[in-house]
Design an enzyme around this catalytic site. Structure first.
Site, PDB file in Angstrom:
ATOM      1  N   TYR A   4      -1.233  -0.866  10.233  1.00 21.69           N
ATOM      2  CA  TYR A   4      -1.403  -1.263   8.836  1.00 21.69           C
ATOM      3  C   TYR A   4      -0.267  -0.683   7.993  1.00 21.69           C
ATOM      4  O   TYR A   4       0.345  -1.390   7.185  1.00 21.69           O
ATOM      5  CB  TYR A   4      -2.748  -0.772   8.316  1.00 21.69           C
ATOM      6  CG  TYR A   4      -3.045  -1.190   6.884  1.00 21.69           C
ATOM      7  CD1 TYR A   4      -3.581  -2.448   6.606  1.00 21.69           C
ATOM      8  CD2 TYR A   4      -2.793  -0.334   5.813  1.00 21.69           C
ATOM      9  CE1 TYR A   4      -3.846  -2.841   5.303  1.00 21.69           C
ATOM     10  CE2 TYR A   4      -3.058  -0.716   4.507  1.00 21.69           C
ATOM     11  CZ  TYR A   4      -3.589  -1.970   4.263  1.00 21.69           C
ATOM     12  OH  TYR A   4      -3.850  -2.360   2.969  1.00 21.69           O
TER      13      TYR A   4
ATOM     14  N   SER B 187       0.838  -1.197   0.000  1.00 28.98           N
ATOM     15  CA  SER B 187       0.000   0.000   0.000  1.00 28.98           C
ATOM     16  C   SER B 187       0.870   1.242   0.000  1.00 28.98           C
ATOM     17  O   SER B 187       1.972   1.249   0.582  1.00 28.98           O
ATOM     18  CB  SER B 187      -0.893   0.001   1.251  1.00 28.98           C
ATOM     19  OG  SER B 187      -1.561   1.237   1.388  1.00 28.98           O
TER      20      SER B 187
END
Length: 286
Positions: free
Chosen positions: A207, A156
């Site tokens: 994350y 990401s």
């Protein structure tokens, strides 16, 4: 039926993983990887959800010409896989070795979680799935990928190193071993446990840290394969901000759009590039 190519996608019962499976099926026949029938293993932790996902693909009107049952080249089967459980990973690898002793061709590590809350428990759970799960799945599956195969790890842009001070960013960027990346991840957990992560320059996002670790180990694995003169291409990518259960429907992209880059990395001619981070079909600075 004898299959010329074998692929496996983790966390594929919904969202981007599901879209990756259906788009591999759609695009395989016209890809350079096509040398005959393809079998895709759609994997997920939950058996009923995984089987329901395969049933949905079989009923997908857009896939009518792609699937073996309609005269196409691709078959999709479910296999259980929990990347947070080493026994589950080992069981899947043993299954693949028994049924495909010549090896497999494509692995896309998509499985992962995203939590809104932030505490030590959430940090450990997120890292166990996104970082250590991807690491362990990669370590187990990479040795059975055939020459000229592909491995894609979903990362990401939330992991971009501009989020970190230079001391941490440089360690992620220049890591040359899995042990170095593990040490960084453990440093983060220790900082959170001690209540000093912000002071030390770590973000309030497990994350983001988990995906920084994924991008870093992907680069390490690719370098190790090059050193062995392997032709397996290993890359990471960001699918963009996709509306899925993971994002609670907040993304502006549809799952099929998010699947474009990982499917490209799995099937298309990418000029032999390996160890790169990709978004929107091109290499991005990390």
């Amino acid at each position: 039926m004898k299959f010329a190519r074998i692929a496996a996608v983790t966390g594929a019962n919904k969202g981007i993983g599901y879209a990756i499976v259906r788009n591999i099926a759609l695009k395989y026949s016209k890809s350079p990887l096509n040398t005959g029938p393809l079998l895709i293993y759609l994997t997920a932790r939950n058996k009923s959800r995984g089987e329901n996902a395969v049933a949905s693909i079989m009923e997908d009107a857009e896939l009518r010409n792609a699937l073996v049952q309609h005269g196409g080249l691709t078959e999709v089967k479910f296999h259980p896989l929990d990347i947070t459980n080493q026994s589950s990973i080992d069981g899947f690898v043993s299954f693949l070795k028994r049924n495909h002793p010549d090896g497999i061709d494509v692995v896309i590590n998509n499985a992962g979680i995203l939590r809104d809350d932030f505490d030590l428990h959430t940090v450990k759970d997120t890292l166990a799935s996104n970082y250590y799960g991807t690491l362990n799945a990669t370590k187990a599956l990479l040795p059975i990928i055939r020459e000229h195969g592909r491995l894609v790890n979903m990362s990401s842009l939330m992991a971009r190193l501009s989020l970190y001070p230079d001391t941490i960013a440089t360690k992620f960027r220049t890591a040359t071993s899995i042990a170095e990346v593990n040490s960084l991840v453990e440093e983060y957990v220790s900082a959170v446990a001690g209540g000093r992560h912000e002071r030390d320059g770590w973000p309030n996002s497990s994350y983001a840290v988990s995906k920084a670790g994924v991008t870093s180990i992907t680069k390490v694995f690719a370098a190790e394969e090059r050193a062995k003169h392997s032709s397996v291409l290993i890359n990471s990518c960001c699918p963009g901000y996709v509306a899925t259960d993971l994002t609670k429907g907040a993304g502006w992209r549809k799952p099929d759009h998010g699947a474009k880059t990982p499917v490209m990395l799995a099937l298309e001619d990418i000029g032999g590039r390996s160890g790169k981070f990709w978004q929107n079909g091109r290499v991005r600075n990390w």
